[in-house]
Design an enzyme around this catalytic site. Structure first.
Site, PDB file in Angstrom:
ATOM      1  N   TRP A  25      25.767  93.379  32.722  1.00 26.75           N
ATOM      2  CA  TRP A  25      25.156  95.245  33.254  1.00 26.75           C
ATOM      3  C   TRP A  25      26.927  95.024  32.674  1.00 26.75           C
ATOM      4  CZ3 TRP A  25      21.362  98.368  32.326  1.00 26.75           C
ATOM      5  CH2 TRP A  25      21.636  99.383  33.037  1.00 26.75           C
ATOM      6  N   GLU A  69      18.373  87.303  27.318  1.00 25.96           N
ATOM      7  CA  GLU A  69      19.436  87.904  26.698  1.00 25.96           C
ATOM      8  C   GLU A  69      20.192  87.291  27.952  1.00 25.96           C
ATOM      9  OE1 GLU A  69      22.333  89.488  25.441  1.00 25.96           O
ATOM     10  OE2 GLU A  69      20.806  90.002  24.089  1.00 25.96           O
TER      11      GLU A  69
END
Length: 121
Positions: A25, A69
């Site tokens: 993140w 991802e």
């Protein structure tokens, strides 16, 4: 070597997973974009899908993009850890990771496209 077992191992693994998501993140814009996409599309999967199986296929195709991802980001991180200098094998590894994300995105678009086409016909 003192390896954790049972519940202690599960708790430790959960902590490592949390650190991995937190790092992705913080450092990976594509990951953030795909998580937002997942959060927007997940509720739609339950509205668009006619039954549980369809809902899970729609949802799974979106979650798969995020999973791939994360793996791609891990490949990029370890490649950069080894060296930031260009090397054809490093480039190949990063390109293959990117291609995996592309294939997952294509699958998601295909699955959702077929379902939306069915709804419109």
């Amino acid at each position: 070597m003192n390896q954790r077992k049972g519940l202690a191992r599960i708790i430790a693994a959960t902590g490592y997973s949390y650190k991995g998501v937190k790092a992705a993140w913080k450092h990976e814009e594509a990951f953030r974009q795909e998580v937002v996409l997942m959060l927007l599309m997940a509720p739609l999967a339950f509205w668009v899908g006619d039954n549980f199986a369809e809902q899970m296929i729609l949802l799974g195709s979106v979650v798969l993009v995020v999973v791939v991802e994360l793996l791609n980001s891990a490949i990029e991180a370890i490649t950069d850890r080894v060296s930031t200098d260009y090397h054809k094998l490093s480039g190949r590894a990063k390109d293959m990771g990117s291609a995996a994300v592309f294939v997952a995105l294509f699958l998601m678009i295909f699955v959702w496209g077929v379902k939306i086409y069915q709804l419109l016909m």
